[in-house]
Design an enzyme around this catalytic site. Structure first.
Site, PDB file in Angstrom:
ATOM      1  N   LYS A  13      -0.328   6.069  -5.182  1.00  0.00           N
ATOM      2  CA  LYS A  13      -1.530   5.506  -4.485  1.00  0.00           C
ATOM      3  C   LYS A  13      -1.588   6.539  -3.382  1.00  0.00           C
ATOM      4  CE  LYS A  13       0.056   1.481  -3.549  1.00  0.00           C
ATOM      5  NZ  LYS A  13       1.593   1.612  -4.176  1.00  0.00           N
ATOM      6  N   ARG A  94      -0.542  -6.717   0.371  1.00  0.00           N
ATOM      7  CA  ARG A  94       0.628  -6.873  -0.385  1.00  0.00           C
ATOM      8  C   ARG A  94       1.237  -8.164  -0.552  1.00  0.00           C
ATOM      9  NH1 ARG A  94       2.485  -1.452   0.783  1.00  0.00           N
ATOM     10  NH2 ARG A  94       4.442  -1.082  -0.468  1.00  0.00           N
ATOM     11  N   ARG A 133      11.960  11.347  -6.044  1.00  0.00           N
ATOM     12  CA  ARG A 133      10.997  11.789  -4.817  1.00  0.00           C
ATOM     13  C   ARG A 133      11.558  12.395  -3.547  1.00  0.00           C
ATOM     14  NH1 ARG A 133       6.051   8.146  -2.705  1.00  0.00           N
ATOM     15  NH2 ARG A 133       7.928   6.805  -1.695  1.00  0.00           N
ATOM     16  N   ARG A 166      13.363   9.993   1.616  1.00  0.00           N
ATOM     17  CA  ARG A 166      13.250   8.728   2.378  1.00  0.00           C
ATOM     18  C   ARG A 166      14.121   7.526   2.236  1.00  0.00           C
ATOM     19  NH1 ARG A 166       6.844   7.166   1.084  1.00  0.00           N
ATOM     20  NH2 ARG A 166       7.827   5.131   1.071  1.00  0.00           N
ATOM     21  N   ARG A 177      12.169  -2.779  -3.771  1.00  0.00           N
ATOM     22  CA  ARG A 177      10.615  -2.588  -3.623  1.00  0.00           C
ATOM     23  C   ARG A 177      10.235  -2.913  -4.781  1.00  0.00           C
ATOM     24  NH1 ARG A 177      10.633   3.263  -2.284  1.00  0.00           N
ATOM     25  NH2 ARG A 177       8.581   3.303  -2.018  1.00  0.00           N
TER      26      ARG A 177
HETATM   27  P1  ADP Z   1       5.439   2.569  -1.405  1.00  0.00           P
HETATM   28  O1  ADP Z   1       5.802   3.943  -1.314  1.00  0.00           O
HETATM   29  O2  ADP Z   1       6.328   1.642  -1.560  1.00  0.00           O
HETATM   30  O3  ADP Z   1       3.923   2.200  -1.904  1.00  0.00           O
HETATM   31  P2  ADP Z   1       4.372   2.280   1.392  1.00  0.00           P
HETATM   32  O4  ADP Z   1       4.483   3.445   1.970  1.00  0.00           O
HETATM   33  O5  ADP Z   1       3.153   1.868   1.192  1.00  0.00           O
HETATM   34  O6  ADP Z   1       5.169   2.129   0.332  1.00  0.00           O
HETATM   35  O7  ADP Z   1       5.272   1.065   2.402  1.00  0.00           O
HETATM   36  C1  ADP Z   1       6.440   1.364   2.720  1.00  0.00           C
HETATM   37  C2  ADP Z   1       6.935  -0.063   3.266  1.00  0.00           C
HETATM   38  O8  ADP Z   1       6.104  -0.395   4.537  1.00  0.00           O
HETATM   39  C3  ADP Z   1       7.118  -0.951   2.477  1.00  0.00           C
HETATM   40  O9  ADP Z   1       8.295  -0.890   1.538  1.00  0.00           O
HETATM   41  C4  ADP Z   1       6.983  -2.109   3.513  1.00  0.00           C
HETATM   42  O10 ADP Z   1       8.380  -2.404   3.925  1.00  0.00           O
HETATM   43  C5  ADP Z   1       6.060  -1.708   4.572  1.00  0.00           C
HETATM   44  N1  ADP Z   1       4.713  -2.198   4.192  1.00  0.00           N
HETATM   45  C6  ADP Z   1       3.792  -1.412   4.179  1.00  0.00           C
HETATM   46  N2  ADP Z   1       2.540  -1.812   4.043  1.00  0.00           N
HETATM   47  C7  ADP Z   1       2.639  -3.385   3.948  1.00  0.00           C
HETATM   48  C8  ADP Z   1       2.168  -4.606   4.024  1.00  0.00           C
HETATM   49  N3  ADP Z   1       0.892  -4.632   3.534  1.00  0.00           N
HETATM   50  N4  ADP Z   1       2.806  -5.777   4.267  1.00  0.00           N
HETATM   51  C9  ADP Z   1       4.337  -5.700   4.451  1.00  0.00           C
HETATM   52  N5  ADP Z   1       4.939  -4.465   4.519  1.00  0.00           N
HETATM   53  C10 ADP Z   1       4.214  -3.454   4.369  1.00  0.00           C
END
Ligand code: ADP
Ligand code: ZN
Length: 223
Positions: A13, A94, A133, A166, A177
């Site tokens: 994404k 989310r 990754r 990460r 996740r």
């Molecule tokens: P991913 O690579 O899992 O898509 P993101 O970079 O979007 O991850 O998000 C990393 C972390 O930030 C999530 O695992 C969560 O802990 C937190 N996070 C991001 N967006 C949200 C959200 N909308 N609600 C709650 N937690 C969030």
């Protein structure tokens, strides 16, 4: 255009959103800010701000930040002038409560969501992508230990920064996740489908192909 990018972790994404910003600029002549809640949380952590201190352990474990904190953050971000006519929301909403809160926002006094793109990817592919990754600590570029290795191990091709894993890409966190996604976020697929604004995009192929699928989904053939 007000877009939501939905999909499991590892669907790409973030990369797709950056590409979409360029495409929308070319084809519609409009700037769309790319608003990633994950990126906002990570930069708060890097800066050591109060928000960063509050969310660090949560991100490292792969759980979700609480709805209220996340909703307040996005409400403020969407109130900024650059988000009036359009944006790409990446990683928000989310959960169903986040989607309901978003529906009540009215940036620019219009509907906060025009279309939701559901980037679809199997669990097997998620585990394979995230487990491999690696990220540049300086410029944020993503690499993969099998599919897209840096030329020199541990060093970014683009800026010479350190390439690392990460904390939330470590195996236990990746598994967590994915579980959190299936339990809390995947219900949004039916939520938006029922409202007639969801389009599925297969996120399995290489990124250029997914970009083409994305353009077709939005009817942006020329860009
Ligand atoms: P991913 O690579 O899992 O898509 P993101 O970079 O979007 O991850 O998000 C990393 C972390 O930030 C999530 O695992 C969560 O802990 C937190 N996070 C991001 N967006 C949200 C959200 N909308 N609600 C709650 N937690 C969030
Ligand atoms: Zn770099």
């Amino acid at each position: 255009m007000k877009l939501i990018f939905l999909g499991p972790p590892g669907a790409g994404k973030g990369t797709l959103a950056s590409r979409a910003v360029e495409i929308l600029k070319l084809s519609l002549g409009e700037e769309h800010p790319h608003i990633s809640t994950g990126a906002i949380f990570r930069s708060a952590i890097a800066a050591g701000s109060p928000l960063g201190l509050k969310v660090k352990a949560i991100l490292d474990s792969g759980k979700l930040v609480d709805d209220q904190t996340t909703i307040d953050l996005v409400r403020e971000r969407l109130a900024q002038a650059d988000a009036r006519t359009g944006y790409i929301l990446d990683g928000f909403p989310r959960t169903i409560p986040q989607a309901e809160a978003l529906a009540g926002f009215s940036p620019g006094l219009t509907s906060p969501v025009d279309r939701v793109l559901n980037f679809d990817l199997s669990d097997t592919a998620v585990l394979e992508r995230l487990g491999g990754r690696r990220v540049c600590r300086t410029c944020g570029h993503n690499f993969h230990v099998v599919f897209d290795k840096p030329k020199a191990e541990g060093i970014c091709d683009h800026c010479g920064g350190e390439v690392y894993t990460r904390d939330d890409d470590k195996p236990e966190a990746v598994q967590r996740r994915l579980e959190v996604y299936r339990a809390q976020t995947a219900p949004l697929i039916d939520y938006y489908r029922a409202r007639g604004i969801l389009t599925d995009v297969d996120a399995g192929p290489p990124v250029e192909q997914v970009v083409e699928n994305f353009k077709r989904a939005l009817g942006l053939r020329g860009a």
